[in-house]
Design an enzyme around this catalytic site. Structure first.
Site, mmCIF file in Angstrom:
data_model
loop_
_atom_site.group_PDB
_atom_site.id
_atom_site.type_symbol
_atom_site.label_atom_id
_atom_site.label_comp_id
_atom_site.label_asym_id
_atom_site.label_seq_id
_atom_site.Cartn_x
_atom_site.Cartn_y
_atom_site.Cartn_z
ATOM 1 N N HIS A 65 16.971 2.854 74.337
ATOM 2 C CA HIS A 65 15.902 2.346 75.199
ATOM 3 C C HIS A 65 14.940 3.451 75.603
ATOM 4 O O HIS A 65 13.819 3.186 76.012
ATOM 5 C CB HIS A 65 16.480 1.731 76.475
ATOM 6 C CG HIS A 65 17.512 0.699 76.231
ATOM 7 N ND1 HIS A 65 17.239 -0.475 75.556
ATOM 8 C CD2 HIS A 65 18.829 0.636 76.551
ATOM 9 C CE1 HIS A 65 18.340 -1.205 75.490
ATOM 10 N NE2 HIS A 65 19.319 -0.548 76.081
ATOM 11 N N HIS A 99 14.189 10.524 82.225
ATOM 12 C CA HIS A 99 13.919 9.815 80.966
ATOM 13 C C HIS A 99 12.434 9.442 80.909
ATOM 14 O O HIS A 99 11.708 9.637 81.879
ATOM 15 C CB HIS A 99 14.812 8.574 80.835
ATOM 16 C CG HIS A 99 14.526 7.535 81.879
ATOM 17 N ND1 HIS A 99 15.280 7.384 83.014
ATOM 18 C CD2 HIS A 99 13.536 6.601 81.976
ATOM 19 C CE1 HIS A 99 14.778 6.416 83.755
ATOM 20 N NE2 HIS A 99 13.720 5.917 83.149
ATOM 21 N N HIS A 101 9.130 6.747 79.311
ATOM 22 C CA HIS A 101 8.620 5.488 78.760
ATOM 23 C C HIS A 101 7.289 5.825 78.097
ATOM 24 O O HIS A 101 6.450 6.493 78.709
ATOM 25 C CB HIS A 101 8.393 4.464 79.879
ATOM 26 C CG HIS A 101 9.624 4.174 80.698
ATOM 27 N ND1 HIS A 101 10.434 3.098 80.451
ATOM 28 C CD2 HIS A 101 10.188 4.845 81.727
ATOM 29 C CE1 HIS A 101 11.444 3.103 81.315
ATOM 30 N NE2 HIS A 101 11.325 4.156 82.111
ATOM 31 N N HIS A 124 10.473 9.422 84.413
ATOM 32 C CA HIS A 124 11.219 9.046 85.616
ATOM 33 C C HIS A 124 12.325 10.051 85.883
ATOM 34 O O HIS A 124 13.165 10.278 85.016
ATOM 35 C CB HIS A 124 11.810 7.639 85.449
ATOM 36 C CG HIS A 124 10.755 6.580 85.453
ATOM 37 N ND1 HIS A 124 10.907 5.364 84.829
ATOM 38 C CD2 HIS A 124 9.508 6.576 86.020
ATOM 39 C CE1 HIS A 124 9.794 4.651 85.025
ATOM 40 N NE2 HIS A 124 8.937 5.371 85.730
ATOM 41 N N THR A 207 14.604 -1.656 84.084
ATOM 42 C CA THR A 207 15.386 -2.195 82.966
ATOM 43 C C THR A 207 16.517 -3.038 83.543
ATOM 44 O O THR A 207 16.896 -2.857 84.708
ATOM 45 C CB THR A 207 16.037 -1.075 82.136
ATOM 46 O OG1 THR A 207 17.054 -0.439 82.934
ATOM 47 C CG2 THR A 207 15.029 -0.037 81.682
HETATM 48 C C1 SG4 Z 1 16.261 4.000 81.119
HETATM 49 O O1 SG4 Z 1 16.730 3.029 80.206
HETATM 50 C C2 SG4 Z 1 17.346 5.037 81.370
HETATM 51 O O2 SG4 Z 1 17.838 5.505 80.133
HETATM 52 C C3 SG4 Z 1 18.489 4.493 82.212
HETATM 53 O O3 SG4 Z 1 19.345 5.566 82.548
HETATM 54 C C4 SG4 Z 1 17.916 3.913 83.503
HETATM 55 O O4 SG4 Z 1 18.976 3.334 84.265
HETATM 56 C C5 SG4 Z 1 16.891 2.846 83.191
HETATM 57 O O5 SG4 Z 1 15.861 3.381 82.379
HETATM 58 C C6 SG4 Z 1 16.241 2.315 84.454
HETATM 59 O O6 SG4 Z 1 15.686 3.376 85.207
HETATM 60 O O7 SG4 Z 1 13.965 4.558 86.383
HETATM 61 N N1 SG4 Z 1 13.217 3.023 84.554
HETATM 62 S S1 SG4 Z 1 14.216 3.269 85.768
HETATM 63 O O8 SG4 Z 1 14.154 2.152 86.673
HETATM 64 O O9 SG4 Z 1 18.938 4.919 85.884
HETATM 65 C C7 SG4 Z 1 19.393 3.906 85.424
HETATM 66 C C8 SG4 Z 1 20.653 5.482 82.251
HETATM 67 O O10 SG4 Z 1 21.122 4.488 81.743
HETATM 68 C C9 SG4 Z 1 20.466 3.154 86.133
HETATM 69 C C10 SG4 Z 1 21.457 6.680 82.587
HETATM 70 ZN ZN ZN Z 2 12.377 4.575 83.721
#
Ligand code: SG4
Ligand code: ZN
Length: 263
Positions: A65, A99, A101, A124, A207
């Site tokens: 993702h 991470h 986007h 983020h 997500t």
């Molecule tokens: C991304 O998919 C990250 O890889 C996830 O991190 C993250 O989930 C998810 O985005 C949602 O994060 O800042 N965009 S966001 O709202 O941080 C979490 C992991 O899966 C729980 C470690």
């Molecule tokens: Zn994010």
């Protein structure tokens, strides 16, 4: 944490079938407008330990993702953390991971929009409330997470601070690929030059499972990235498709307020 989900329009429409929380009233991302934001005399956001090199080894992972830099706890050393700003008094949030986007084209990629602009990439930096033992526990509490959102803006020259990450992207082209960074990084080098001006609102993970546990802090000033650097993110794949365009569609602000801290 989330299992399978996709970003194409028809895929995003069915997130709610498998993840009920994605249908909530406090979802993210949103479109932010400086005119509609409420100016508050907030104290500065205190950003502690961001100038220290992160404990190594640092792992870069393609999770299908996004691409993630995991920050590991190092015995005897405090993780970088934040407090102050729009955050509740006495609450400290320590970094978990960061991470990205990004879009397949330059006119899209960021999750939030700011004054009508969608940037080509958004980073983020996910922090969890120190009172919760780990990320999954924090997801069960309204004050569980703070995510710093940083926009990227295209410029001619490379952003040298991003090289340690971007140089390793070819090693994590496929889903579940993981590699060790061969140099450490400081978080400070990834932040905008000016962190005095930011927006803040209550929202969710962007997500699945979309938990409404995130205090968002979005910096007004973007960070530069070159076209060729951004293109390296665009090569990442989840096995079936490119990961690019891994941004969620805008969510309703509803009754929420967006606050802005100015100088
Ligand atoms: C991304 O998919 C990250 O890889 C996830 O991190 C993250 O989930 C998810 O985005 C949602 O994060 O800042 N965009 S966001 O709202 O941080 C979490 C992991 O899966 C729980 C470690
Ligand atoms: Zn994010």
């Amino acid at each position: 944490i989330a299992g399978h989900f996709g970003y194409r329009k028809r895929d995003q429409h069915i997130w709610v079938q498998n993840f009920k929380l994605c249908d909530g009233k406090l979802q993210s991302p949103i479109s932010i407008s400086s005119f509609k934001s409420i100016t508050l005399p907030l104290p500065a956001l205190e950003i502690i330990g961001y100038h220290d090199f992160l404990s190594t080894p640092l792992y870069l992972k393609n999770n299908g993702h996004s691409v993630v830099v995991n920050v590991n706890n190092h015995f005897g050393k405090r993780l970088p953390y934040i407090f102050g700003g729009s955050l509740d008094i006495n609450q400290e949030y320590e970094i978990d991971h960061l991470h990205f986007h990004w879009g397949a084209k330059n006119n899209r990629g960021s999750e939030h929009m700011l004054n009508g602009i969608r940037y080509p990439m958004e980073m983020h930096i996910v922090h969890k409330n120190r009172i919760y033992s780990n990320l999954s526990n924090a997801l069960n509490h309204k004050n569980g997470l703070v995510v710093l959102g940083i926009f990227f803006q295209l410029q001619e020259e490379d952003n040298k601070s991003l090289c340690s990450i971007i140089n390793h992207l070819t090693s994590v082209r496929w889903i579940n690929n993981e590699t060790k960074l061969n140099t450490s990084i400081t978080l400070a080098s990834l932040l905008p030059k000016n962190t005095d001006v930011f927006y803040s609102y209550k929202g969710s993970l962007t997500t699945p499972p979309c938990n409404e546990v995130v205090t968002w802090i979005i910096f007004s000033m973007p960070v530069p990235i070159s076209f060729s650097q951004l293109n390296k993110f665009r090569l990442l794949s989840n096995g079936n498709n490119l990961i690019a365009d891994n941004y969620r569609k805008l969510q309703n602000i509803g009754l929420r307020k967006v606050y802005i801290r100015k100088l």
